[in-house]
Design a protein around this motif. Structure first.
Motif, short mmCIF file in Angstrom:
data_model
loop_
_atom_site.label_atom_id
_atom_site.label_comp_id
_atom_site.label_asym_id
_atom_site.label_seq_id
_atom_site.Cartn_x
_atom_site.Cartn_y
_atom_site.Cartn_z
N ALA A 126 0.83 -1.21 0.00
CA ALA A 126 0.00 0.00 0.00
C ALA A 126 0.87 1.26 0.00
CB ALA A 126 -0.92 0.00 1.22
N ILE A 174 -5.23 3.58 5.53
CA ILE A 174 -5.27 2.17 5.12
C ILE A 174 -4.86 1.34 6.32
CG2 ILE A 174 -4.35 0.40 3.60
CD1 ILE A 174 -3.86 2.60 1.52
N ALA A 214 -6.08 -1.49 -2.10
CA ALA A 214 -6.56 -0.51 -1.12
C ALA A 214 -5.91 0.85 -1.36
CB ALA A 214 -6.26 -0.99 0.30
N SER A 215 -4.63 0.85 -1.75
CA SER A 215 -3.94 2.10 -2.00
C SER A 215 -4.50 2.82 -3.23
CB SER A 215 -2.44 1.83 -2.18
OG SER A 215 -1.71 3.04 -2.18
#
Length: 521
Positions: free
Chosen positions: A226, A318, A506-507
């Motif tokens: 991430a 995150i 997610a990033s």
């Protein structure tokens, strides 16, 4: 002692030695002393910068110290540092020989500024992948500060000493004769314990940092991935980690990480960290998340507080805090943790040579642990709650072929027994007959899976009954701007390669959120 290939590699490293020093060995007529002597002669034969004396008088035999003329360096190995500790030996040779450390200048100055008298003793095993971090950290501190001395002791070679001190897990660290800590530690963590004002100073510095575009909490495979993906977008990225690498650090062998046929957990963890450091990422170590305070309104900042007292703010967060070993939750387990109750067979197994142990859990991890331990200990009792083992068939066949292993199924461990100092048995209930049985033993290895590190999120982020963070296909939690990835989430199949992919996803989702809600800094 060293093969030709290893000598060639070591010779190349020793060319970096700039300051002459000597090795002083304390030996006797035993086989291990002859083995150590051969190793040391191999080393000094590769460079004219290192000399060897074999007239040492240290009480621990075999052992050797590294001494630089004109410098007071208290660095000693008691035993033969091969296996995982060979790297520790090479680094010690280089650092005593004047080769600079990669530590940041501020940390080096902090080490040099420590006052007092500190004699550290670290018990390690050659098969322990966690031990080198501690040994290397304390060795470096001993090189930099004459007030700090360190002896790295092979517990398997000094069994009498281990039994007298009742060392039941490695790495075990003593300071001035008293227990200092157990388990993996790095330079910063050790400093935080002996430099009492360091934690407060660091917390104050962190809290003064400007808000991040993306704050990643956790430094395992998901967190590292991430961070890299965020940094590549050119946005302000921070990573707050308790320890970089997460559960990967406790993994002995990795053979299913695509494009890497075989590696070890600590090696992969170091590679992840080095990759992150290639980018403009603010890495904040020794930070355990305490609370998430979500933004109340769109456009406001999320906040994460930490047990250190630090507080960080970010436009998006995150969560990649991973998982930890699941405990049995029975009487005696906490009291005898590291006193016979263990979680890493590779690390602690050698300390139970010739003794009786139990493995709790019949999945792949449990059966692999039992197979590994059977080659070291006198007897292994594997206890499984289910009516049959759940491990792969090939592992079960190997297990059943070993003469010193007993498998008990349909059994529930109900108590860990001890004499007040160490484990001496366990009690289990036969789930068919309801009868209680006692097994006499000296060690218990718990291998019953993982628990998500999400306790600090209760009441904020939506969790499953098991504590996993509920995420959608993009890694989004129920809170806008807060994403999650890796073993802490509901994503199935807890694998390193999956965690890496989920961290990237997610990033990217966090970046998409930022460009749709606000312009990144």
């Amino acid at each position: 002692m060293l093969d030709a290939n290893l000598k060639t590699q070591l010779k190349a490293y020793l060319e970096k030695v700039t300051q002459p020093f000597e090795i002083v060995a304390s030996l006797d007529d035993g086989a291990k002393s002859r083995e150590l002597s051969a190793l040391l002669h191999d080393i000094v034969g590769l460079t004219d910068k290192i000399s060897l004396r074999e007239d040492g008088s240290d009480a621990r035999v075999p052992s050797f110290s590294l001494n630089r003329p004109g410098a007071d360096i208290g660095l000693r190995f008691a035993g033969i540092p091969m296996g995982h500790e060979f790297t520790s030996l090479v680094l010690a040779l280089l650092q005593v020989g004047g080769h600079p450390s990669k530590l940041g200048a501020d940390v080096i100055e902090q080490i040099k500024g420590v006052r007092g008298e500190f004699l550290f003793e670290t018990y390690f095993s050659l098969s322990c992948q966690n031990c080198p971090d501690v040994v290397q950290a304390l060795n470096l501190m001993a090189v930099l500060n004459p007030n700090i001395r360190h002896v790295a002791i092979d517990g398997a070679l000094f069994q009498k000493e281990v039994e007298e001190r009742q060392v039941m897990s490695v790495p075990s660290i003593y300071l001035n004769g008293e227990v200092f800590g157990a388990g993996r530690m790095g330079v910063e963590e050790i400093l935080a314990k002996i430099d009492t004002g360091a934690a407060a100073r660091d917390a104050e510095k962190l809290s003064a940092k400007a808000a991040f575009d993306v704050l990643v909490v956790g430094g395992g495979p998901a967190g590292a991935s991430a961070a890299i993906y965020a940094a590549r977008k050119g946005i302000r990225t921070g990573v707050a980690v308790e320890r970089f690498g997460g559960q990967v650090l406790d993994t002995m062998s990795i053979e299913n990480f695509i494009s890497v046929p075989e590696t070890e957990g600590p090696k992969l963890a170091r590679a992840l960290e080095e990759h992150v450091k290639q980018y403009e990422v603010d890495i904040m170590n020794l930070q355990t998340a305490e609370k998430l305070i979500p933004a109340k309104n769109p456009g406001e900042l999320h906040e994460v507080t930490f047990t250190s007292g630090a507080s960080l703010k970010a436009k998006s967060v995150i969560l990649a805090t991973g998982a930890r070993w699941r405990e049995m939750g029975v009487p005696g387990e906490k009291e005898y943790k590291a006193k016979g109750v263990c979680f890493c067979p590779h690390c602690d197994g050698p300390l139970f040579k010739g003794k009786r142990v139990a493995v709790i859990g019949g999945g792949n991890s449990g059966v692999e642990a039992a197979i590994d331990l059977a080659g070291i200990v006198a007897h292994v009792t594997l206890i499984e709650f289910d009516s049959q083992l759940r491990a792969d068939a090939v592992l079960q066949r190997k297990l059943h072929s070993m003469p010193n292993v007993k498998v008990i199924t349909s059994a529930l461990t109900t108590e860990v027994k001890g004499d007040g100092q160490k484990v001496n048995g366990l009690v289990y209930r036969d789930r068919n007959s309801e009868e209680l049985h006692t097994v006499d033993l000296e060690g218990i290895f718990v291998q019953i899976g993982l628990l998500p590190n999400s306790d600090f999120l209760k009441g904020t982020v939506e969790l499953t009954p098991r504590g996993e963070i509920i995420v959608d296909a993009k890694g989004q939690t129920n809170i806008p701007g807060v994403f999650a990835a890796g073993d802490v989430t509901t994503v199935p199949y807890k694998q390193i390669v999956i965690a890496v992919g989920e961290g990237a996803k997610a990033s990217l989702s966090a970046f998409d959120h930022l460009i749709r809600t606000s312009a990144p800094a």
